[in-house]
Design an enzyme around this catalytic site. Sequence first.
Site, mmCIF file in Angstrom:
data_model
loop_
_atom_site.group_PDB
_atom_site.id
_atom_site.type_symbol
_atom_site.label_atom_id
_atom_site.label_comp_id
_atom_site.label_asym_id
_atom_site.label_seq_id
_atom_site.Cartn_x
_atom_site.Cartn_y
_atom_site.Cartn_z
ATOM 1 N N ASN A 9 3.888 -9.499 -0.520
ATOM 2 C CA ASN A 9 3.812 -8.164 -1.095
ATOM 3 C C ASN A 9 5.229 -7.609 -1.128
ATOM 4 O O ASN A 9 5.755 -7.177 -0.108
ATOM 5 C CB ASN A 9 2.890 -7.306 -0.218
ATOM 6 C CG ASN A 9 2.761 -5.894 -0.740
ATOM 7 O OD1 ASN A 9 3.261 -5.572 -1.820
ATOM 8 N ND2 ASN A 9 2.104 -5.046 0.025
ATOM 9 N N ARG A 93 0.679 -9.875 -4.279
ATOM 10 C CA ARG A 93 0.076 -8.592 -4.599
ATOM 11 C C ARG A 93 0.892 -8.020 -5.759
ATOM 12 O O ARG A 93 2.101 -7.826 -5.640
ATOM 13 C CB ARG A 93 0.179 -7.664 -3.400
ATOM 14 C CG ARG A 93 -0.377 -6.311 -3.701
ATOM 15 C CD ARG A 93 -0.104 -5.383 -2.555
ATOM 16 N NE ARG A 93 -0.921 -4.200 -2.656
ATOM 17 C CZ ARG A 93 -1.138 -3.383 -1.654
ATOM 18 N NH1 ARG A 93 -0.614 -3.639 -0.483
ATOM 19 N NH2 ARG A 93 -1.868 -2.321 -1.819
ATOM 20 N N HIS A 181 -5.161 0.569 -4.778
ATOM 21 C CA HIS A 181 -5.773 0.121 -3.514
ATOM 22 C C HIS A 181 -6.985 -0.763 -3.772
ATOM 23 O O HIS A 181 -7.875 -0.900 -2.928
ATOM 24 C CB HIS A 181 -6.217 1.314 -2.630
ATOM 25 C CG HIS A 181 -5.070 2.036 -1.970
ATOM 26 N ND1 HIS A 181 -5.070 3.400 -1.758
ATOM 27 C CD2 HIS A 181 -3.897 1.577 -1.479
ATOM 28 C CE1 HIS A 181 -3.941 3.748 -1.158
ATOM 29 N NE2 HIS A 181 -3.213 2.655 -0.980
ATOM 30 N N ARG A 241 3.387 11.785 -0.514
ATOM 31 C CA ARG A 241 2.995 12.068 -1.905
ATOM 32 C C ARG A 241 2.030 13.256 -1.939
ATOM 33 O O ARG A 241 1.199 13.408 -1.053
ATOM 34 C CB ARG A 241 2.315 10.845 -2.528
ATOM 35 C CG ARG A 241 3.273 9.713 -2.831
ATOM 36 C CD ARG A 241 2.540 8.458 -3.264
ATOM 37 N NE ARG A 241 2.627 7.426 -2.249
ATOM 38 C CZ ARG A 241 1.932 6.294 -2.248
ATOM 39 N NH1 ARG A 241 1.087 6.049 -3.224
ATOM 40 N NH2 ARG A 241 2.063 5.415 -1.286
ATOM 41 N N GLU A 381 -6.015 -6.602 3.098
ATOM 42 C CA GLU A 381 -5.626 -6.916 1.717
ATOM 43 C C GLU A 381 -5.018 -8.316 1.621
ATOM 44 O O GLU A 381 -5.206 -9.010 0.630
ATOM 45 C CB GLU A 381 -4.622 -5.866 1.218
ATOM 46 C CG GLU A 381 -5.276 -4.510 1.009
ATOM 47 C CD GLU A 381 -4.343 -3.353 1.244
ATOM 48 O OE1 GLU A 381 -3.901 -3.154 2.398
ATOM 49 O OE2 GLU A 381 -4.035 -2.635 0.282
#
Length: 397
Positions: A9, A93, A181, A241, A381
Amino acid sequence: MSDAILVVNAGSSSIKFSVFLDRGEDRAIEHLLSGQLEGVTTEPRFSARDAAGTLIAEQRWTQPLGHDGAIEHMDGFLREPLSVHRLAAVGHRVVHGGLAFSAPVRPTPAIVEQLEQLIPLAPLHQPHNLALIKTLLANHPTLPQVACFDTAFHRGQAEVAQAFALPLVITERGVRRYGFHGLSYEYVARVLPDYDARAAQGRTVVLHLGNGSSACAIADGRSVASTMGFTAVDGLPMGTRCGNLDPGVLLYLMDEMKMDACAIEKLIYKESGLLGVSGVSSDMRTLLESAEPRAQFAIELFVYRIARELGSLAAALGGLDALIFTAGIGENSAPIRERVCLAAAWLGVTLDPAANNAARGAARISTADSQTAAWVIPTNEELMIARDTRNLLGRIP
Ligand code: ADP
């Protein structure tokens, strides 16, 4: 010797990787180790842990390594653990698969070119995800690679769930809700039948609460709606964020405060959310321990926004059978789960406080007679990518 699958990733300032061993079709994929290089463009820090979580390597630098230097370091570190196994495939990813990719794919130069068109939609991650794929295609053309997309799980959503109320000409340029996600949600959806068969076939909201936070409505294992939209800045407030924002605020910032796109991007991605509201930290642990009223207000706003989005997602599902907490905050913070569950009482959630406080790993945290079940289910993940990689390649040649 086993076949090893490397999962990578590559982000804007970090590279995370895991190695899994594929013991053969009838046996589970086994986690061997994970590592990360953070701050690659500032003061890099490297660490790696084995499957039990024991630190096996650590290093720091005072000069930037850059992404190429970071990959070189990862390569060097992996030489020893991979010397007793065969590197059979690399799973990546990739944050954006656009409209075209609703499942993992083996990237060819033509596919990489197609994915590069999406860089303006995810400028912080997409270029780094693709750079590594291109390097490997060039240097190791026979090494099988698989790209797994964070958007793919949401591609099956109804048109109405993906559309903004904008003129068609804008929508046709790809300005629509993608949701992110997806690898985390797909993992949770796949393991849910092991814990709660009714929920797995029913209506579930998964709350992925980490540094990046979002929520997803899932019906019978499929994504129905999600809080992240065109970009990963929409929806819930996150570490830094802002989440959901009236677009009129952006016009005000431009017209009245003379902020340009670059300044606004910094504000909404890096300086808002828990950090901006609290003025203390983006880290939930720090906020929970802080006596600062603004820190407590940031937590209140976080929970309030989750509760409101939960109502919206339950409406999209036409009811709720289960609520699932995952990711750093969702898996580890009993106080946040408690506050969210109390706000979800009207949806039939009755929290079992003792079960919630005792939860480690996967656990049911609602009472036995709760009309709507509440669960903690840890996400993974990396394992999702490893499985997708193995499944796409079949028995790896
Ligand atoms: P990322 O989105 O970067 O993968 P994580 O899923 O690791 O992030 O989540 C990081 C967040 O989880 C941080 O806000 C951190 O404070 C929070 N967190 C981790 N452990 C706990 C804990 N025990 N209590 C509260 N928050 C926690």
